[in-house]
Scaffold this motif. Structure first.
Motif, PDB file in Angstrom:
ATOM      1  N   ASN A  98       0.212  10.286   4.356  1.00 23.90           N
ATOM      2  CA  ASN A  98       0.355   8.826   4.420  1.00 23.90           C
ATOM      3  C   ASN A  98      -0.358   8.120   3.268  1.00 23.90           C
ATOM      4  O   ASN A  98      -0.928   7.034   3.438  1.00 23.90           O
ATOM      5  CB  ASN A  98      -0.182   8.288   5.751  1.00 23.90           C
ATOM      6  N   CYS A  99      -0.340   8.759   2.119  1.00 20.64           N
ATOM      7  CA  CYS A  99      -0.963   8.167   0.928  1.00 20.64           C
ATOM      8  C   CYS A  99      -0.060   8.438  -0.272  1.00 20.64           C
ATOM      9  O   CYS A  99       0.428   9.557  -0.462  1.00 20.64           O
ATOM     10  CB  CYS A  99      -2.353   8.763   0.693  1.00 20.64           C
ATOM     11  N   ARG A 100       0.195   7.421  -1.053  1.00 25.63           N
ATOM     12  CA  ARG A 100       1.061   7.538  -2.220  1.00 25.63           C
ATOM     13  C   ARG A 100       0.212   7.749  -3.483  1.00 25.63           C
ATOM     14  O   ARG A 100      -0.847   7.116  -3.651  1.00 25.63           O
ATOM     15  CB  ARG A 100       1.895   6.269  -2.369  1.00 25.63           C
ATOM     16  N   ARG A 101       0.680   8.615  -4.371  1.00 26.50           N
ATOM     17  CA  ARG A 101       0.028   8.757  -5.672  1.00 26.50           C
ATOM     18  C   ARG A 101       0.727   7.861  -6.696  1.00 26.50           C
ATOM     19  O   ARG A 101       1.955   7.787  -6.722  1.00 26.50           O
ATOM     20  CB  ARG A 101       0.106  10.202  -6.175  1.00 26.50           C
ATOM     21  N   ILE A 102      -0.067   7.232  -7.541  1.00 30.65           N
ATOM     22  CA  ILE A 102       0.466   6.513  -8.698  1.00 30.65           C
ATOM     23  C   ILE A 102      -0.121   7.187  -9.933  1.00 30.65           C
ATOM     24  O   ILE A 102      -1.321   7.101 -10.189  1.00 30.65           O
ATOM     25  CB  ILE A 102       0.108   5.016  -8.664  1.00 30.65           C
ATOM     26  N   MET A 133      -4.512   0.500 -17.398  1.00 33.25           N
ATOM     27  CA  MET A 133      -3.589   0.497 -16.260  1.00 33.25           C
ATOM     28  C   MET A 133      -4.283   0.958 -14.984  1.00 33.25           C
ATOM     29  O   MET A 133      -4.159   0.334 -13.917  1.00 33.25           O
ATOM     30  CB  MET A 133      -2.408   1.423 -16.541  1.00 33.25           C
ATOM     31  N   VAL A 134      -5.008   2.054 -15.082  1.00 31.36           N
ATOM     32  CA  VAL A 134      -5.674   2.623 -13.906  1.00 31.36           C
ATOM     33  C   VAL A 134      -6.663   1.624 -13.325  1.00 31.36           C
ATOM     34  O   VAL A 134      -6.715   1.396 -12.107  1.00 31.36           O
ATOM     35  CB  VAL A 134      -6.383   3.943 -14.278  1.00 31.36           C
ATOM     36  N   SER A 135      -7.449   1.014 -14.200  1.00 32.11           N
ATOM     37  CA  SER A 135      -8.457   0.053 -13.742  1.00 32.11           C
ATOM     38  C   SER A 135      -7.813  -1.128 -13.022  1.00 32.11           C
ATOM     39  O   SER A 135      -8.249  -1.530 -11.925  1.00 32.11           O
ATOM     40  CB  SER A 135      -9.269  -0.428 -14.942  1.00 32.11           C
ATOM     41  N   LYS A 136      -6.763  -1.682 -13.601  1.00 33.93           N
ATOM     42  CA  LYS A 136      -6.111  -2.850 -13.006  1.00 33.93           C
ATOM     43  C   LYS A 136      -5.385  -2.487 -11.716  1.00 33.93           C
ATOM     44  O   LYS A 136      -5.395  -3.251 -10.739  1.00 33.93           O
ATOM     45  CB  LYS A 136      -5.145  -3.475 -14.005  1.00 33.93           C
ATOM     46  N   LEU A 137      -4.733  -1.326 -11.701  1.00 39.24           N
ATOM     47  CA  LEU A 137      -4.016  -0.917 -10.489  1.00 39.24           C
ATOM     48  C   LEU A 137      -4.970  -0.688  -9.326  1.00 39.24           C
ATOM     49  O   LEU A 137      -4.696  -1.097  -8.191  1.00 39.24           O
ATOM     50  CB  LEU A 137      -3.214   0.364 -10.777  1.00 39.24           C
ATOM     51  N   GLU A 138      -6.079   0.001  -9.614  1.00 39.46           N
ATOM     52  CA  GLU A 138      -7.047   0.267  -8.548  1.00 39.46           C
ATOM     53  C   GLU A 138      -7.576  -1.037  -7.952  1.00 39.46           C
ATOM     54  O   GLU A 138      -7.726  -1.173  -6.739  1.00 39.46           O
ATOM     55  CB  GLU A 138      -8.201   1.116  -9.090  1.00 39.46           C
ATOM     56  N   GLU A 139      -7.848  -1.991  -8.836  1.00 38.75           N
ATOM     57  CA  GLU A 139      -8.360  -3.288  -8.366  1.00 38.75           C
ATOM     58  C   GLU A 139      -7.337  -4.005  -7.487  1.00 38.75           C
ATOM     59  O   GLU A 139      -7.670  -4.535  -6.420  1.00 38.75           O
ATOM     60  CB  GLU A 139      -8.720  -4.158  -9.570  1.00 38.75           C
ATOM     61  N   LYS A 140      -6.080  -3.999  -7.925  1.00 31.62           N
ATOM     62  CA  LYS A 140      -5.038  -4.727  -7.180  1.00 31.62           C
ATOM     63  C   LYS A 140      -4.703  -4.023  -5.866  1.00 31.62           C
ATOM     64  O   LYS A 140      -4.415  -4.676  -4.853  1.00 31.62           O
ATOM     65  CB  LYS A 140      -3.795  -4.892  -8.054  1.00 31.62           C
ATOM     66  N   ILE A 141      -4.729  -2.700  -5.852  1.00 32.01           N
ATOM     67  CA  ILE A 141      -4.442  -1.970  -4.614  1.00 32.01           C
ATOM     68  C   ILE A 141      -5.530  -2.217  -3.581  1.00 32.01           C
ATOM     69  O   ILE A 141      -5.262  -2.370  -2.384  1.00 32.01           O
ATOM     70  CB  ILE A 141      -4.287  -0.463  -4.921  1.00 32.01           C
ATOM     71  N   GLN A 142      -6.779  -2.272  -4.037  1.00 33.84           N
ATOM     72  CA  GLN A 142      -7.889  -2.553  -3.115  1.00 33.84           C
ATOM     73  C   GLN A 142      -7.792  -3.944  -2.517  1.00 33.84           C
ATOM     74  O   GLN A 142      -8.278  -4.195  -1.411  1.00 33.84           O
ATOM     75  CB  GLN A 142      -9.220  -2.394  -3.859  1.00 33.84           C
ATOM     76  N   ASN A 143      -7.142  -4.868  -3.245  1.00 33.52           N
ATOM     77  CA  ASN A 143      -7.026  -6.247  -2.769  1.00 33.52           C
ATOM     78  C   ASN A 143      -5.781  -6.494  -1.915  1.00 33.52           C
ATOM     79  O   ASN A 143      -5.565  -7.624  -1.453  1.00 33.52           O
ATOM     80  CB  ASN A 143      -7.018  -7.215  -3.963  1.00 33.52           C
ATOM     81  N   LEU A 144      -4.959  -5.454  -1.731  1.00 32.40           N
ATOM     82  CA  LEU A 144      -3.784  -5.623  -0.878  1.00 32.40           C
ATOM     83  C   LEU A 144      -4.222  -5.823   0.572  1.00 32.40           C
ATOM     84  O   LEU A 144      -5.241  -5.284   1.015  1.00 32.40           O
ATOM     85  CB  LEU A 144      -2.872  -4.396  -0.980  1.00 32.40           C
ATOM     86  N   GLU A 145      -3.441  -6.590   1.304  1.00 32.38           N
ATOM     87  CA  GLU A 145      -3.770  -6.860   2.701  1.00 32.38           C
ATOM     88  C   GLU A 145      -3.767  -5.565   3.501  1.00 32.38           C
ATOM     89  O   GLU A 145      -2.833  -4.762   3.419  1.00 32.38           O
ATOM     90  CB  GLU A 145      -2.750  -7.844   3.283  1.00 32.38           C
ATOM     91  N   GLU A 146      -4.814  -5.343   4.246  1.00 30.19           N
ATOM     92  CA  GLU A 146      -4.956  -4.108   5.013  1.00 30.19           C
ATOM     93  C   GLU A 146      -3.822  -3.975   6.017  1.00 30.19           C
ATOM     94  O   GLU A 146      -3.506  -4.919   6.746  1.00 30.19           O
ATOM     95  CB  GLU A 146      -6.306  -4.109   5.735  1.00 30.19           C
ATOM     96  N   GLY A 147      -3.186  -2.812   6.033  1.00 29.02           N
ATOM     97  CA  GLY A 147      -2.091  -2.552   6.950  1.00 29.02           C
ATOM     98  C   GLY A 147      -0.735  -2.995   6.452  1.00 29.02           C
ATOM     99  O   GLY A 147       0.281  -2.740   7.104  1.00 29.02           O
ATOM    100  N   SER A 148      -0.692  -3.635   5.282  1.00 30.37           N
ATOM    101  CA  SER A 148       0.592  -4.124   4.765  1.00 30.37           C
ATOM    102  C   SER A 148       1.437  -2.991   4.200  1.00 30.37           C
ATOM    103  O   SER A 148       2.661  -3.097   4.108  1.00 30.37           O
ATOM    104  CB  SER A 148       0.357  -5.191   3.685  1.00 30.37           C
ATOM    105  N   CYS A 149       0.800  -1.922   3.795  1.00 31.99           N
ATOM    106  CA  CYS A 149       1.516  -0.750   3.268  1.00 31.99           C
ATOM    107  C   CYS A 149       0.587   0.445   3.307  1.00 31.99           C
ATOM    108  O   CYS A 149      -0.595   0.327   3.649  1.00 31.99           O
ATOM    109  CB  CYS A 149       1.988  -1.017   1.828  1.00 31.99           C
ATOM    110  N   MET A 150       1.128   1.613   3.000  1.00 33.96           N
ATOM    111  CA  MET A 150       0.310   2.823   2.997  1.00 33.96           C
ATOM    112  C   MET A 150      -0.753   2.744   1.903  1.00 33.96           C
ATOM    113  O   MET A 150      -0.687   1.898   1.007  1.00 33.96           O
ATOM    114  CB  MET A 150       1.198   4.056   2.798  1.00 33.96           C
ATOM    115  N   ASP A 151      -1.712   3.648   1.972  1.00 36.72           N
ATOM    116  CA  ASP A 151      -2.765   3.692   0.955  1.00 36.72           C
ATOM    117  C   ASP A 151      -2.205   4.334  -0.324  1.00 36.72           C
ATOM    118  O   ASP A 151      -1.119   4.935  -0.305  1.00 36.72           O
ATOM    119  CB  ASP A 151      -3.951   4.507   1.485  1.00 36.72           C
ATOM    120  N   ALA A 152      -2.925   4.179  -1.415  1.00 37.67           N
ATOM    121  CA  ALA A 152      -2.477   4.761  -2.683  1.00 37.67           C
ATOM    122  C   ALA A 152      -3.672   5.237  -3.488  1.00 37.67           C
ATOM    123  O   ALA A 152      -4.747   4.639  -3.471  1.00 37.67           O
ATOM    124  CB  ALA A 152      -1.682   3.736  -3.494  1.00 37.67           C
ATOM    125  N   LEU A 153      -3.479   6.343  -4.191  1.00 37.63           N
ATOM    126  CA  LEU A 153      -4.474   6.866  -5.124  1.00 37.63           C
ATOM    127  C   LEU A 153      -3.875   6.785  -6.529  1.00 37.63           C
ATOM    128  O   LEU A 153      -2.715   7.146  -6.744  1.00 37.63           O
ATOM    129  CB  LEU A 153      -4.825   8.319  -4.793  1.00 37.63           C
TER     130      LEU A 153
END
Length: 687
Positions: free
Chosen positions: A259-263, A229-249
């Motif tokens: 201004n950063c969400r934890r998952i 899960m962690v591996s796939k989520l990190e990959e998909k979050i990095q591929n999100l369009e820049e500025g489309s939403c807040m950052d996430a860890l």
């Protein structure tokens, strides 16, 4: 900061405690029961006559909650507030609030059956129904009668069946403390997803893209799923369009930057034992990984099963700690109401009871009949009978069910009985140092595969530096690995190079040190624990260790089957098994597997497998099998009187082996012993 709900009930709780020896407190998630009850009682002066003990089913909870309470009272951890878990004790003479695992409290009661050092004992998170907590409930029932004037017992839970526990303790009072600080909206799926991991990822990304700030907690069943899960989520979050939403860890338990969400991806430990502040959204897959034991086969299985409604409610409650939240349930409401069990099956009804029965025998209470002990929910007679047989075969109890000197020594060690017995035998055979290493490595669950299989990365080469178990098997391999690490001065980089987890290896080193101290005390300092380190181990060392393992594992024996690619387990539950693929046990130069092996455990996956296997000699096996001839479960249970005749009792006990063989144990064992001896002599004559 909002006042925790339990503090509004402080006077009501104190009044109930002062008037009653036992009180059940149902404190919902977020009520503050784990951190505040001990402080409430301390303020009222209960620590003047003894410390307050608060048990936790898990090590991580005992540590984290004690740290929180120490911070709140302004004390240094280990002083007024401390914790004790297996192999680690952070307490002192000043400690008056002590968080400890339920297993540690059971062990303390062996040296002080009245637990006089405590004025109050709180059994927290009792709804989890851990094996040790259920044993403690029975113990507390006895202890309250012994210490009615100077002991208070509180049983706390988020969702426990309070009425049932109240009846168990002679209708003691029940207090209900509301806890969920904010409402949680529960959102159900229209159907069960075909792949709940992929569904969880889609749901998490949807929440992250569309919902207001707030951390996300996702419940998975195990470490492999979490890593995926962690591996796939990190990959998909990095591929999100820049500025489309807040950052996430992803998978971060410490507070996130602004201004950063934890998952956070976690197992069921986050239901109750580990509170994560800031969670607003929960994704509940509806599954949990559960370890289950079958006493008729002696086999463990690790199964992914549906959670109970209690667990589902606990998970949802994690979303309402700091503000209104949402719980996304990846299953329809019909499954919640119609398929989920009301509560989790108690661990005592799905675990091996060998260690628990040894504890009860160690109490040396002549009136205790193990088969009739007063449990909140009784385990099956088959499970109890299985535990008694195991203890008898490793000399912990005699043929009349009385605990032996060996059994008492075993009870002093914080290990499962088979490993305790191994250390005691190794001490007699002069190979204690090697046995300590193996037991520590098993306790740390060290796993190692000498060949990197199924990898697409061609740069990862086969590991050649480590030994292979010298034909004797996995226990010897674990010893050899630790010896190599010792010669490398316990260098963490060495572990990484060998594809070994540094954290687990360090834990094994700590466990070995603690066990060494205990064994020094037991043997009165007459052994040199470090004698095997930094010298070349010879075959005689291996022979002594293998013999000690044979004595310790008792009925965990198997004999190679002729014309069959596998083994048959010996003893009262005979069945066909195979060596687990991860084992380093290999055939000799003639292509033959060893005739006899012992195994650490049986697991059921695609078929029955033996994990952690070691070769043994037939001459060591025969005395163990002979003990089966005079085994009588009725006597082993410790029954002194019974309304039924012994014959009637036997009729109700489970059959002696899983295959329902009509032959007597004695005849069956004798024929096997004679056949084994004949094969051995034939092989010897051919040499």
């Amino acid at each position: 900061m909002a006042v925790l709900p339990i503090l509004r009930f402080e006077e009501k709780i104190l009044e109930a405690v002062e008037k009653n020896p036992v009180v059940v407190i149902i404190g919902e998630t977020g009520s503050g029961k784990s951190t505040q009850l001990s402080q409430i009682l301390r303020r009222r002066g209960y620590t003047r006559s003894g410390a307050i003990a608060i048990t936790q089913p898990r090590r991580v909870a005992a540590v984290s909650v004690s740290r929180r309470v120490a911070l709140e009272v302004g004390a240094q951890l280990g002083e007024e507030v401390g914790y004790a878990i297996r192999f680690e004790d952070r307490t002192s003479d000043k400690t008056c609030i002590k968080y400890l695992t339920d297993g540690v409290l059971l062990r303390e009661s062996l040296s002080n059956p009245r637990l006089d050092q405590y004025s109050v004992i709180i059994l927290d998170e009792a709804h989890e129904r851990s094996l040790n907590t259920d044993i403690l409930l029975g113990l507390m029932k006895r202890l309250v009668k012994m210490r009615s004037s100077n002991l208070k017992v509180l049983i706390t839970s988020a969702t426990l069946d309070g009425v049932k526990v109240s009846k168990f303790f002679s209708d003691c009072p029940i207090l209900n403390v509301p806890g969920q600080l904010f409402p949680v909206e529960k959102l159900y799926s229209s159907e069960r997803p075909k792949n709940y991991i992929e569904s969880s990822i889609r749901t998490a990304l949807d929440i992250h893209s569309r919902e207001p700030p707030g951390d996300i907690l996702i419940f998975m069943t195990g470490q492999d799923e979490i890593d995926k899960m962690v591996s796939k989520l990190e990959e998909k979050i990095q591929n999100l369009e820049e500025g489309s939403c807040m950052d996430a860890l992803v998978r971060v338990f410490s507070p996130a930057p602004q201004n950063c969400r934890r998952i956070i991806v976690a197992t069921n430990i986050a239901e109750t034992s580990l509170t994560v502040d800031g969670v607003v959204y929960v994704i509940d897959t509806g599954y949990v990984k559960q370890r289950q034991y079958n006493p008729s086969t002696g086999m463990y299985s690790l199964d992914v099963v549906q959670i109970s409604r209690v667990q589902a409610d606990q998970r949802a409650g994690r979303a309402g700690r700091t503000c209104p939240g949402k719980c996304y349930r990846l299953y329809p409401s019909s499954i919640y109401y119609e398929e989920f069990l009301d509560a989790t099956v108690p661990e005592i009804q799905r675990s091996s009871l060998t260690g628990s029965v040894l504890y009860l025998k160690s109490l040396n209470l002549p009136e205790i009949d193990i088969l009739k002990f007063d449990f909140l929910d009784s385990p099956s007679r088959e499970s109890l009978a299985d535990a008694l047989r195991q203890l008898y075969l490793i000399d912990a109890i005699d043929e009349n069910g009385m605990i032996t000197h060996v059994g008492r020594t075993m009870a002093e060690l914080p290990l499962e009985p088979s490993l305790s017995r191994t250390l005691i035998e190794a001490n007699e055979l002069g190979c204690l140092s090697q046995a300590l290493t193996v037991v520590a490595m098993l306790s740390a669950d060290i796993t190692y595969c000498p060949i990197q299989r199924n990898t697409k990365d061609k740069k990862r080469k086969q590991v050649l530096q480590l030994p292979d178990g010298s034909y004797w098997g996995d226990h010897i391999l674990l010893l050899q690995i630790y010896e190599c690490w010792d010669r490398a001065d316990y260098d963490p980089d060495w572990c990484i190079e060998q594809n070994l987890q540094v954290r687990k290896m360090k834990f094994a080193k700590d466990v070995r040190k603690q066990l060494s101290l205990i064994m020094q005390k037991i043997s009165k300092g007459t052994v040199d624990i470090q004698s095997s380190l930094r010298h070349k181990i010879v075959e005689q060392d291996y022979r002594g260790l293998r013999r000690a393992l044979c004595r310790g594992y008792g009925n965990q024996l198997a004999e190679r089957m002729l014309h069959h690619n596998g083994f048959r387990t010996l003893g009262y539950r005979s069945q066909l098994v195979q060596v687990h693929p991860s084992s380093v046990l290999e055939a000799n130069e003639d292509g033959r597997l060893p005739d006899y092996v012992v195994y650490h455990e049986l697991i059921s996956t695609s078929r029955p497998f033996m994990r952690n296997v070691c070769t043994v000699d037939m001459s060591w096996v025969i005395p163990i099998l002979k003990k089966l001839e005079k085994m009588d479960i009725y006597k082993l249970s410790g029954a002194l009187e019974s309304g039924k005749t012994e014959q009637e009792e036997h009729k109700q006990l489970p059959p002696p082996n899983a295959e329902g063989n009509s032959k007597s144990i004695g005849d069956s064992m004798e024929s096997r012993i004679l056949a084994a001896r004949e094969r051995y002599l034939n092989r010897k004559a051919k040499k």
